[in-house]
Design a protein around this motif. Sequence first.
Motif, PDB file in Angstrom:
ATOM      1  N   UNK A 265       0.824  -1.207   0.000  1.00  0.00           N
ATOM      2  CA  UNK A 265       0.000   0.000   0.000  1.00  0.00           C
ATOM      3  C   UNK A 265       0.861   1.261   0.000  1.00  0.00           C
ATOM      4  N   UNK A 266       0.224   2.382  -0.281  1.00  0.00           N
ATOM      5  CA  UNK A 266       0.888   3.675  -0.153  1.00  0.00           C
ATOM      6  C   UNK A 266       0.365   4.322   1.126  1.00  0.00           C
ATOM      7  N   UNK A 267       1.277   4.808   1.973  1.00  0.00           N
ATOM      8  CA  UNK A 267       0.854   5.503   3.194  1.00  0.00           C
ATOM      9  C   UNK A 267       0.910   4.667   4.456  1.00  0.00           C
ATOM     10  N   UNK A 268       1.385   3.405   4.351  1.00  0.00           N
ATOM     11  CA  UNK A 268       1.492   2.570   5.559  1.00  0.00           C
ATOM     12  C   UNK A 268       2.517   3.143   6.540  1.00  0.00           C
ATOM     13  N   UNK A 289      17.463  15.968  -0.851  1.00  0.00           N
ATOM     14  CA  UNK A 289      16.769  15.953  -2.145  1.00  0.00           C
ATOM     15  C   UNK A 289      16.635  17.341  -2.754  1.00  0.00           C
ATOM     16  N   UNK A 290      17.354  18.319  -2.210  1.00  0.00           N
ATOM     17  CA  UNK A 290      17.167  19.700  -2.674  1.00  0.00           C
ATOM     18  C   UNK A 290      17.709  19.936  -4.087  1.00  0.00           C
ATOM     19  N   UNK A 291      18.663  19.122  -4.536  1.00  0.00           N
ATOM     20  CA  UNK A 291      19.290  19.371  -5.838  1.00  0.00           C
ATOM     21  C   UNK A 291      18.814  18.436  -6.939  1.00  0.00           C
ATOM     22  N   UNK A 292      17.653  17.839  -6.761  1.00  0.00           N
ATOM     23  CA  UNK A 292      17.136  16.939  -7.794  1.00  0.00           C
ATOM     24  C   UNK A 292      15.738  17.361  -8.206  1.00  0.00           C
ATOM     25  N   UNK A 293      15.364  17.011  -9.429  1.00  0.00           N
ATOM     26  CA  UNK A 293      14.016  17.366  -9.903  1.00  0.00           C
ATOM     27  C   UNK A 293      13.013  16.229  -9.700  1.00  0.00           C
ATOM     28  N   UNK A 294      13.479  15.070  -9.223  1.00  0.00           N
ATOM     29  CA  UNK A 294      12.546  13.949  -9.049  1.00  0.00           C
ATOM     30  C   UNK A 294      11.632  14.228  -7.857  1.00  0.00           C
ATOM     31  N   UNK A 295      10.353  13.993  -8.057  1.00  0.00           N
ATOM     32  CA  UNK A 295       9.335  14.310  -7.032  1.00  0.00           C
ATOM     33  C   UNK A 295       8.603  13.039  -6.611  1.00  0.00           C
ATOM     34  N   UNK A 296       8.391  12.913  -5.310  1.00  0.00           N
ATOM     35  CA  UNK A 296       7.669  11.762  -4.763  1.00  0.00           C
ATOM     36  C   UNK A 296       6.434  12.228  -4.003  1.00  0.00           C
ATOM     37  N   UNK A 297       5.496  11.309  -3.848  1.00  0.00           N
ATOM     38  CA  UNK A 297       4.345  11.592  -2.975  1.00  0.00           C
ATOM     39  C   UNK A 297       4.179  10.452  -1.987  1.00  0.00           C
ATOM     40  N   UNK A 298       3.757  10.781  -0.801  1.00  0.00           N
ATOM     41  CA  UNK A 298       3.643   9.768   0.271  1.00  0.00           C
ATOM     42  C   UNK A 298       2.197   9.342   0.502  1.00  0.00           C
ATOM     43  N   UNK A 299       1.300   9.917  -0.264  1.00  0.00           N
ATOM     44  CA  UNK A 299      -0.117   9.484  -0.236  1.00  0.00           C
ATOM     45  C   UNK A 299      -0.612   9.443  -1.682  1.00  0.00           C
ATOM     46  N   UNK A 300      -1.678   8.672  -1.894  1.00  0.00           N
ATOM     47  CA  UNK A 300      -2.275   8.614  -3.231  1.00  0.00           C
ATOM     48  C   UNK A 300      -3.728   9.029  -3.101  1.00  0.00           C
TER      49      UNK A 300
END
Length: 300
Positions: A265-268, A289-300
């Motif tokens: 699952x996402x968010x466990x 992670x300040x110098x990268x353009x990759x973005x993540x999310x911790x909830x869906x």
Amino acid sequence: MEFNSKDIEHLSRPPLFDFHGVSMIHCFTDNWENIQKFQARPDDILIATYPKAGTTWVSYILDLLHFGQTSPDRQTSLPIYERVPFLESDFHILPPGTELAEKLTTTPRLIKTHLPVQFVPKSFWEQNCRVVYVARNAKDNAVSYFHFDRMNIAQPEPGDWNNFLQRFMDGKMVFGPWNDHVTGWWEKKQTNSNIHYMFYEDMIEDTRRELDKLCSFLGLSPSEEEKERVRGGTQFDNMENNNMVNYSTIPVMDFKISPFMRKGKVGDWKNHFTVAQSEQFDEDYKKKMMNTTVQFRTVV
């Protein structure tokens, strides 16, 4: 494949050590010369991930897309770790991953790795192989890795959650820091169109959409019916109960402690992180992670 019980009896939790600047354990470095000399073929597909980021899910999707209809018997007779060998593994209870990969008779060969991008054998780049990389948000990834280390005696001792989380933030994990791994592959993707970078959270949100993108990248055009069959077969509940996919046949894993496929699952992470841990983690994450353009999310 039969396992040698004597080899399993002698297994003890391995120590972490520094290997060219990355924390590793011996079963991923003992066969290093053969790993680096591994000869990729132009049609090989490499599945790359940080551990516990959806490797088996994507491996199974690719296996079904390529061979689900042409070789249905392999789905019921061969465990996934034989269909999609783990390149750098040398656990002594199985032949080394390089050997299993060399023996594959399929076209394409599906091969998995957890290696950071700088460790990938150069023949994969020379042969312009396609690579499918899957990334998962750091918080859920840490939780999944913790439970995996608890149940797998081939991994270092995890300790309690608090100590494990600190070690995760310090990057003292097998295959190194999460942030270096996901950003290293992200940077490589910017100059290499043969890398398809996927997010675990996107796959959970809309498996069908991500399946379409994957097929497009691989140059596959399965029928709608076939895509639905792949999507259905690779749903978490179906994989969890499929002994050819859920790693229940590997003796180093104790399913009484935790199953290999635990929740998917996402968010466990919200069930594990205290407020203080979450704040500390977020602070640390921002810096790294300040110098990268990759973005993540911790909830869906």
